[in-house]
Design a protein around this motif. Structure first.
Motif, short mmCIF file in Angstrom:
data_model
loop_
_atom_site.label_atom_id
_atom_site.label_comp_id
_atom_site.label_asym_id
_atom_site.label_seq_id
_atom_site.Cartn_x
_atom_site.Cartn_y
_atom_site.Cartn_z
N LEU A 1 -60.78 -49.09 25.62
CA LEU A 1 -62.40 -49.48 25.96
C LEU A 1 -62.71 -48.49 26.96
CD1 LEU A 1 -62.27 -53.38 26.47
CD2 LEU A 1 -63.02 -52.16 24.50
N TYR A 2 -61.82 -47.83 27.62
CA TYR A 2 -62.28 -47.08 28.68
C TYR A 2 -61.59 -45.59 28.86
CZ TYR A 2 -65.02 -50.93 30.34
OH TYR A 2 -65.53 -52.37 30.49
N PRO A 3 -61.76 -44.66 27.87
CA PRO A 3 -61.09 -43.50 27.70
C PRO A 3 -61.11 -42.46 28.94
CG PRO A 3 -62.78 -43.41 26.23
CD PRO A 3 -62.58 -44.85 26.58
N VAL A 4 -62.16 -42.85 29.60
CA VAL A 4 -62.07 -41.95 31.00
C VAL A 4 -61.23 -42.27 32.07
CG1 VAL A 4 -64.55 -41.11 30.27
CG2 VAL A 4 -64.17 -43.06 31.85
N VAL A 5 -60.61 -43.37 31.97
CA VAL A 5 -59.82 -44.03 33.09
C VAL A 5 -58.49 -43.93 32.41
CG1 VAL A 5 -59.20 -46.01 34.44
CG2 VAL A 5 -61.52 -45.80 33.55
N LEU A 6 -57.70 -43.62 33.47
CA LEU A 6 -56.01 -43.30 33.45
C LEU A 6 -55.40 -44.61 33.69
CD1 LEU A 6 -55.19 -39.87 34.71
CD2 LEU A 6 -55.60 -40.52 32.37
N PHE A 7 -55.19 -45.48 32.81
CA PHE A 7 -54.36 -46.84 33.16
C PHE A 7 -52.71 -46.67 33.20
CE2 PHE A 7 -58.36 -47.83 31.28
CZ PHE A 7 -58.79 -48.96 31.98
N GLU A 8 -52.31 -47.00 34.26
CA GLU A 8 -50.91 -46.77 34.51
C GLU A 8 -50.22 -48.08 35.09
OE1 GLU A 8 -51.75 -42.19 36.35
OE2 GLU A 8 -51.58 -44.01 37.74
N ASP A 9 -48.91 -48.53 34.60
CA ASP A 9 -48.21 -49.49 34.90
C ASP A 9 -46.46 -49.25 34.75
OD1 ASP A 9 -49.96 -51.56 35.48
OD2 ASP A 9 -50.58 -51.85 33.39
N TYR A 10 -45.94 -50.00 35.45
CA TYR A 10 -44.48 -50.31 35.33
C TYR A 10 -44.28 -51.43 34.33
CZ TYR A 10 -43.95 -47.44 39.51
OH TYR A 10 -43.93 -46.34 40.58
N THR A 11 -43.33 -51.47 33.61
CA THR A 11 -42.90 -52.32 32.75
C THR A 11 -41.51 -52.56 32.46
OG1 THR A 11 -43.51 -53.52 30.50
CG2 THR A 11 -43.26 -51.08 30.67
N LYS A 12 -41.12 -53.90 32.17
CA LYS A 12 -39.71 -54.04 31.84
C LYS A 12 -39.59 -54.63 30.35
CE LYS A 12 -37.11 -55.45 35.88
NZ LYS A 12 -37.86 -54.92 36.88
N LEU B 1 -52.88 -52.40 36.10
CA LEU B 1 -53.45 -53.72 36.05
C LEU B 1 -52.34 -54.61 36.16
CD1 LEU B 1 -56.24 -53.31 33.16
CD2 LEU B 1 -56.51 -53.65 35.69
N ASP B 2 -51.24 -54.39 36.10
CA ASP B 2 -49.90 -55.07 36.35
C ASP B 2 -49.22 -54.65 37.53
OD1 ASP B 2 -49.81 -57.02 34.19
OD2 ASP B 2 -49.41 -55.57 32.82
N GLY B 3 -49.81 -54.98 38.65
CA GLY B 3 -49.33 -54.49 40.08
C GLY B 3 -48.06 -55.42 40.27
N GLY B 4 -48.08 -56.50 40.02
CA GLY B 4 -46.76 -57.25 40.04
C GLY B 4 -46.34 -58.29 38.75
N SER B 5 -47.38 -58.15 37.90
CA SER B 5 -47.25 -58.88 36.49
C SER B 5 -46.48 -57.87 35.74
CB SER B 5 -48.34 -59.46 36.00
OG SER B 5 -49.52 -58.61 36.19
N ASP B 6 -46.55 -58.31 34.29
CA ASP B 6 -46.18 -57.64 33.23
C ASP B 6 -46.92 -58.35 31.87
OD1 ASP B 6 -44.98 -55.63 31.77
OD2 ASP B 6 -42.75 -56.23 31.96
N THR B 7 -48.21 -58.12 31.88
CA THR B 7 -48.93 -58.62 30.86
C THR B 7 -49.36 -57.50 29.62
OG1 THR B 7 -50.86 -58.11 31.90
CG2 THR B 7 -49.86 -59.97 32.65
N GLY B 8 -49.26 -56.23 29.96
CA GLY B 8 -49.67 -55.05 28.91
C GLY B 8 -51.14 -55.14 28.93
N LEU B 9 -51.97 -55.75 29.86
CA LEU B 9 -53.40 -55.80 29.73
C LEU B 9 -53.80 -54.10 29.91
CD1 LEU B 9 -56.12 -57.36 29.80
CD2 LEU B 9 -56.03 -57.46 32.11
N GLY B 10 -53.27 -53.56 30.52
CA GLY B 10 -53.75 -52.24 30.70
C GLY B 10 -53.86 -51.47 29.12
N ALA B 11 -52.75 -51.67 28.27
CA ALA B 11 -52.95 -50.98 26.91
C ALA B 11 -54.27 -51.56 26.26
CB ALA B 11 -51.70 -51.51 26.08
N LYS B 12 -54.57 -52.77 26.33
CA LYS B 12 -55.97 -53.07 25.81
C LYS B 12 -57.29 -52.40 26.50
CE LYS B 12 -53.77 -57.53 24.65
NZ LYS B 12 -53.66 -58.92 24.98
N MET B 13 -57.29 -52.49 27.65
CA MET B 13 -58.25 -51.79 28.52
C MET B 13 -58.34 -50.26 28.21
SD MET B 13 -60.10 -54.07 29.97
CE MET B 13 -59.89 -55.01 28.76
N ALA B 14 -57.33 -49.65 27.82
CA ALA B 14 -57.33 -48.05 27.90
C ALA B 14 -58.07 -47.69 26.64
CB ALA B 14 -55.74 -47.75 27.88
#
Length: 281
Positions: A167-178, A152-165
């Protein structure tokens, strides 16, 4: 403009109509560039790296969200005082989310900007649309017997993936972050088990120390090396075998972060189409 929660929308089509009808108000509230809403309103998409992941892992279905990195969506640029990458430093100029491949073209920039306008102008509508799309992908992956990964953070760094994870335990949410705090928490197992982040080394003295801490905690760190990327006519340039005493693996092969070996460095080759002098050492 009314505020609707996700459950208020019977269909995605109804939600999209509402967004179209209120687009002027949404953009005004976001205070981003005024960009038109496309005929096909879709947040999640693909990339060459995503396609490479699919080629390597045939049973992995992946998707990615590109918001406008750093200050790209704001008319005043850095002077606006807002950013979707609060920890970005030397990476702003050569950012792959706006300088690499198809992402460098105007149509991709406009897409990032309208998605960012929706994200900032009506977070409720943005999340509602995102959830419709995630659930459609879950159904598609289930029908094919695939594992679904979403960045969910293809170019941004919002941390939205942590919140969505959550809600949807069957999905693997993956991101880069600084975000060092988020990377440290994730490395220590402080997030949902289906959320994995890779800490991005920023080239600073503090970055060396922080990267070492993340690696020692069992996380992964991405480091960009001044090595030529692969092309149709040549393989990628060599990567070092170690960095700061930690093993380096080829991170250009895929973006399936959940299977990365812990405590190791995801080596990346410099790929920005311009501003090579701004590369991260």
């Amino acid at each position: 403009m009314q505020t609707h929660v996700y459950t208020s929308w019977p269909t995605k089509a109804a939600l999209v109509r509402y967004i179209h009808d209120h687009w002027t108000t949404i953009v005004a509230k976001a205070q981003t560039y005024t960009v038109p809403l496309p005929g096909s309103v879709k947040l999640l998409g693909s990339s060459r790296k995503i396609e490479k992941t699919r080629e390597l892992f045939g049973d992995v279905l992946s998707s990615i969200l590109y918001l406008a990195p750093a200050y790209e969506a704001f008319p005043k640029g850095a002077k606006d005082g807002r950013t979707l990458c609060p920890f970005a430093t030397t990476c702003i100029s050569p950012c792959l989310a706006q300088n690499s491949g198809q992402l460098a073209f105007d149509h991709a920039r406009l897409a990032r900007c309208w998605k960012t306008a929706l994200f900032l102008g009506s977070r409720g509508l943005f999340v509602a649309l995102l959830r419709f799309e995630i659930e459609a992908l879950i159904r598609k992956a289930k029908a094919a017997g695939d594992t679904l990964t979403i960045r969910l953070d293809g170019g941004s760094d919002t941390g939205l993936g942590a919140k969505m994870a959550g809600l949807y335990p069957v999905v693997l949410f993956e991101d880069y972050t600084k975000d060092y705090r988020r990377a440290s928490r994730n490395a220590a197992g402080g997030d949902a088990s289906n959320y994995r982040v890779c800490y991005s080394f920023d080239g600073t003295e503090a970055g060396y120390r922080r990267s070492k801490n993340v690696l020692q905690a069992g996380g992964t760190v991405s480091v960009v090396f001044d090595s030529l990327p692969a092309r149709a006519t040549r393989p990628g340039g060599p990567l070092p075998t170690t960095w700061q005493g930690f093993p380096v693996f080829d991170g250009d092969k895929h973006d399936h972060l959940s299977i990365d070996p812990r405590g190791q460095v995801r080596g990346l080759r410099f790929k920005a189409a311009r501003d090579r002098q701004a590369k991260i050492e």
